[in-house]
Design a protein around this motif. Structure first.
Motif, PDB file in Angstrom:
ATOM      1  N   MET A   1       2.844   2.260 -20.017  1.00 46.76           N
ATOM      2  CA  MET A   1       1.687   3.079 -19.680  1.00 46.76           C
ATOM      3  C   MET A   1       1.525   3.096 -18.169  1.00 46.76           C
ATOM      4  O   MET A   1       1.506   2.050 -17.520  1.00 46.76           O
ATOM      5  CB  MET A   1       0.431   2.499 -20.344  1.00 46.76           C
ATOM      6  CG  MET A   1      -0.767   3.417 -20.308  1.00 46.76           C
ATOM      7  SD  MET A   1      -0.722   4.652 -21.635  1.00 46.76           S
ATOM      8  CE  MET A   1      -1.097   3.641 -23.069  1.00 46.76           C
ATOM      9  N   HIS A   2       1.404   4.305 -17.611  1.00 47.24           N
ATOM     10  CA  HIS A   2       1.261   4.452 -16.174  1.00 47.24           C
ATOM     11  C   HIS A   2      -0.004   5.232 -15.841  1.00 47.24           C
ATOM     12  O   HIS A   2      -0.528   5.974 -16.673  1.00 47.24           O
ATOM     13  CB  HIS A   2       2.461   5.199 -15.587  1.00 47.24           C
ATOM     14  CG  HIS A   2       3.675   4.346 -15.419  1.00 47.24           C
ATOM     15  ND1 HIS A   2       4.464   4.391 -14.294  1.00 47.24           N
ATOM     16  CD2 HIS A   2       4.243   3.424 -16.226  1.00 47.24           C
ATOM     17  CE1 HIS A   2       5.471   3.537 -14.413  1.00 47.24           C
ATOM     18  NE2 HIS A   2       5.353   2.952 -15.594  1.00 47.24           N
ATOM     19  N   ASN A   3      -0.470   5.077 -14.612  1.00 44.25           N
ATOM     20  CA  ASN A   3      -1.547   5.906 -14.101  1.00 44.25           C
ATOM     21  C   ASN A   3      -1.133   7.373 -14.166  1.00 44.25           C
ATOM     22  O   ASN A   3       0.050   7.709 -14.020  1.00 44.25           O
ATOM     23  CB  ASN A   3      -1.866   5.495 -12.663  1.00 44.25           C
ATOM     24  CG  ASN A   3      -3.053   6.243 -12.104  1.00 44.25           C
ATOM     25  OD1 ASN A   3      -2.929   7.390 -11.679  1.00 44.25           O
ATOM     26  ND2 ASN A   3      -4.195   5.600 -12.096  1.00 44.25           N
ATOM     27  N   HIS A   4      -2.112   8.261 -14.367  1.00 45.77           N
ATOM     28  CA  HIS A   4      -1.795   9.681 -14.551  1.00 45.77           C
ATOM     29  C   HIS A   4      -1.091  10.300 -13.339  1.00 45.77           C
ATOM     30  O   HIS A   4      -0.424  11.333 -13.458  1.00 45.77           O
ATOM     31  CB  HIS A   4      -3.083  10.463 -14.844  1.00 45.77           C
ATOM     32  CG  HIS A   4      -4.057  10.477 -13.703  1.00 45.77           C
ATOM     33  ND1 HIS A   4      -4.069  11.449 -12.754  1.00 45.77           N
ATOM     34  CD2 HIS A   4      -5.043   9.601 -13.359  1.00 45.77           C
ATOM     35  CE1 HIS A   4      -5.026  11.200 -11.877  1.00 45.77           C
ATOM     36  NE2 HIS A   4      -5.623  10.081 -12.216  1.00 45.77           N
ATOM     37  N   SER A   5      -1.218   9.669 -12.178  1.00 46.61           N
ATOM     38  CA  SER A   5      -0.589  10.213 -10.976  1.00 46.61           C
ATOM     39  C   SER A   5       0.874   9.769 -10.820  1.00 46.61           C
ATOM     40  O   SER A   5       1.604  10.303  -9.982  1.00 46.61           O
ATOM     41  CB  SER A   5      -1.376   9.803  -9.728  1.00 46.61           C
ATOM     42  OG  SER A   5      -1.392   8.391  -9.582  1.00 46.61           O
ATOM     43  N   ASP A   6       1.297   8.786 -11.635  1.00 48.21           N
ATOM     44  CA  ASP A   6       2.675   8.290 -11.549  1.00 48.21           C
ATOM     45  C   ASP A   6       3.567   9.080 -12.498  1.00 48.21           C
ATOM     46  O   ASP A   6       3.855   8.630 -13.603  1.00 48.21           O
ATOM     47  CB  ASP A   6       2.736   6.792 -11.894  1.00 48.21           C
ATOM     48  CG  ASP A   6       1.952   5.953 -10.914  1.00 48.21           C
ATOM     49  OD1 ASP A   6       1.756   6.400  -9.773  1.00 48.21           O
ATOM     50  OD2 ASP A   6       1.543   4.840 -11.292  1.00 48.21           O
ATOM     51  N   ARG A   7       3.992  10.233 -12.062  1.00 48.04           N
ATOM     52  CA  ARG A   7       4.732  11.114 -12.970  1.00 48.04           C
ATOM     53  C   ARG A   7       6.223  10.793 -12.981  1.00 48.04           C
ATOM     54  O   ARG A   7       6.860  10.675 -11.933  1.00 48.04           O
ATOM     55  CB  ARG A   7       4.527  12.576 -12.577  1.00 48.04           C
ATOM     56  CG  ARG A   7       5.242  13.549 -13.513  1.00 48.04           C
ATOM     57  CD  ARG A   7       5.061  14.983 -13.088  1.00 48.04           C
ATOM     58  NE  ARG A   7       5.783  15.871 -13.995  1.00 48.04           N
ATOM     59  CZ  ARG A   7       5.257  16.424 -15.073  1.00 48.04           C
ATOM     60  NH1 ARG A   7       4.009  16.162 -15.385  1.00 48.04           N
ATOM     61  NH2 ARG A   7       5.968  17.228 -15.850  1.00 48.04           N
ATOM     62  N   ILE A   8       6.771  10.645 -14.184  1.00 45.83           N
ATOM     63  CA  ILE A   8       8.205  10.491 -14.390  1.00 45.83           C
ATOM     64  C   ILE A   8       8.634  11.578 -15.372  1.00 45.83           C
ATOM     65  O   ILE A   8       7.982  11.779 -16.405  1.00 45.83           O
ATOM     66  CB  ILE A   8       8.552   9.098 -14.951  1.00 45.83           C
ATOM     67  CG1 ILE A   8       7.980   7.990 -14.055  1.00 45.83           C
ATOM     68  CG2 ILE A   8      10.060   8.941 -15.090  1.00 45.83           C
ATOM     69  CD1 ILE A   8       8.183   6.595 -14.612  1.00 45.83           C
TER      70      ILE A   8
END
Length: 392
Positions: A345-352
């Motif tokens: 789970m990542h912050n919404h700004s950490d896009r992969i």
């Protein structure tokens, strides 16, 4: 099975107001219930302590609602015994009818009388009270649920949350020894559901009543309860404080049902566990003592225990095969090069991006639970869908 360790801290005030281990109000001992040849509950035993909120949690058909109906007296057990305040109310030849058990029930559809006002609904079960005391009690409960200004309103004039609070006040009016709640938030929209969880917990704690709730919603159970009893196929898998059940599940079923769960295989080698993601120190795995050296294990990883970042060449561990945007966070599923699947789970700004190569690291700041590899269950391997499908 993961080995347990003592809780050293609490996440919120829930544990601070949890009841002591004495003063048992409800006891189920070896309770069984079947319909014809179908066994719904088999040899169920549990206790509920004075003043606590216990939630029965499990998928549809696991027996949790039947258990609630047995406690209420709406069903008769086929075996075992149920005791309230030490007195047998079912089993061994005894059966006390629902109206004599001192138990209040809040149904999921609220079941308010449409031709009665909110005040009249609250006072409905107080017919044997003197008129002035009956009115005072109704007003007291309306104030408790913050509906003093709506006493003369009819159910159709109230919102869903207000109707639920009237139903709760009506159940509390006769001063029951125990309150039973059957999927109490299922008819509310998502935002109101969260608000009402906090409100209902506040009301129950202010009155000091003992409560047993039933739900299939994991978040609801974890946020409202003093203890959670996870049921599966008529059996009790685990009963403990929410933090313990979530962080240290006693079975793979509990691990998967309580939220997204990935299992990372590895081998204990001295002071660490060797995995496809590198070494995990044995000291960071709960109860993994030196006697397990050489043992194959599966480490339980929640999405927030793992971090992924774009990488290439030998640094990369796998490929992003799934991405779900959840607003504040994004859930990624990574297929490792050895074939295992890990979620993070990542912050919404950490896009992969999908199909992007990534390196994955275990970044958990707590002891990890683990399970012997020889107890692996294929049906639970893909636990990422377990929690969402159980809520359908």
């Amino acid at each position: 099975m993961a080995h347990e360790s003592l809780l050293t801290s609490t996440a919120d005030d829930r544990l601070a107001d949890a009841p002591p281990t004495s003063d048992v109000v409800l006891e189920l001992e070896g309770v069984a219930k079947h319909y014809g040849s179908e066994a719904v509950i088999d040899d169920l035993s549990l206790t509920v302590r004075e003043g606590e909120i216990l939630t029965l949690l499990g998928p549809s058909g696991c027996g949790k609602t039947t258990t609630l109906r047995l406690i209420a007296g709406l069903e008769r057990p086929n075996g075992g015994q149920i005791r309230l305040d030490g007195t047998s109310v079912a089993g061994n030849g005894s059966f006390v009818p629902p109206e004599e058990r001192g138990v209040g029930i809040v149904f999921q559809e609220f079941a308010l009388f449409p031709h009665l006002t909110a005040r009249e609904n609250v006072a409905f079960g107080l017919t044997d009270w003197p008129a002035d005391e009956r009115e005072a009690r109704a007003d007291e409960l309306l104030a408790l649920v913050n509906l003093s200004e709506h006493g003369d309103d009819y159910p159709e004039e109230l919102s869903g949350g207000q109707q639920q609070r009237v139903a709760l006040a009506r159940s509390l009016a006769p001063e029951p020894e125990m309150l039973l709640l059957d999927e109490p938030f299922s008819n509310l929209d998502v935002d109101l559901r969260v608000e009402m969880r906090e409100e209902v917990r506040r009301i129950i704690k202010e009155t000091g009543v003992t409560a047993v709730s039933v739900t299939h919603d994991q978040e609801e159970a974890l946020s409202v309860s003093d203890r959670v009893a996870v049921m599966n196929d008529g059996d009790l898998e685990q009963i403990d404080e929410p933090e313990r059940v979530f962080q240290h599940p006693k079975s793979r079923f509990v691990a998967g049902f309580l939220g997204h769960a990935s299992f990372l295989s590895g081998t204990v080698r001295g002071d660490h566990v060797s995995t496809a993601l590198g070494r995990v120190l044995r000291a960071d795995v709960d109860g993994l003592v030196t006697e397990y050296d050489g043992t194959d294990v599966d480490l339980l990883l929640r999405p927030d225990d793992v971090t992924a970042y774009p990488a290439s060449g030998p640094e990369a561990d796998g490929t992003v095969v799934y991405r779900r945007y959840l607003g504040p966070t994004i859930l990624y599923r990574v297929e490792l090069d050895d074939g295992e699947t890990i979620e993070c789970m990542h912050n919404h700004s950490d896009r992969i991006d999908l199909d992007e190569r990534v390196a994955v690291r275990v970044t958990a700041d707590h002891d990890l639970a683990w399970f012997p590899a020889d107890q692996r269950v294929d049906a639970v391997e893909s636990t990422s869908e377990t929690a969402s499908s159980s809520a359908d």
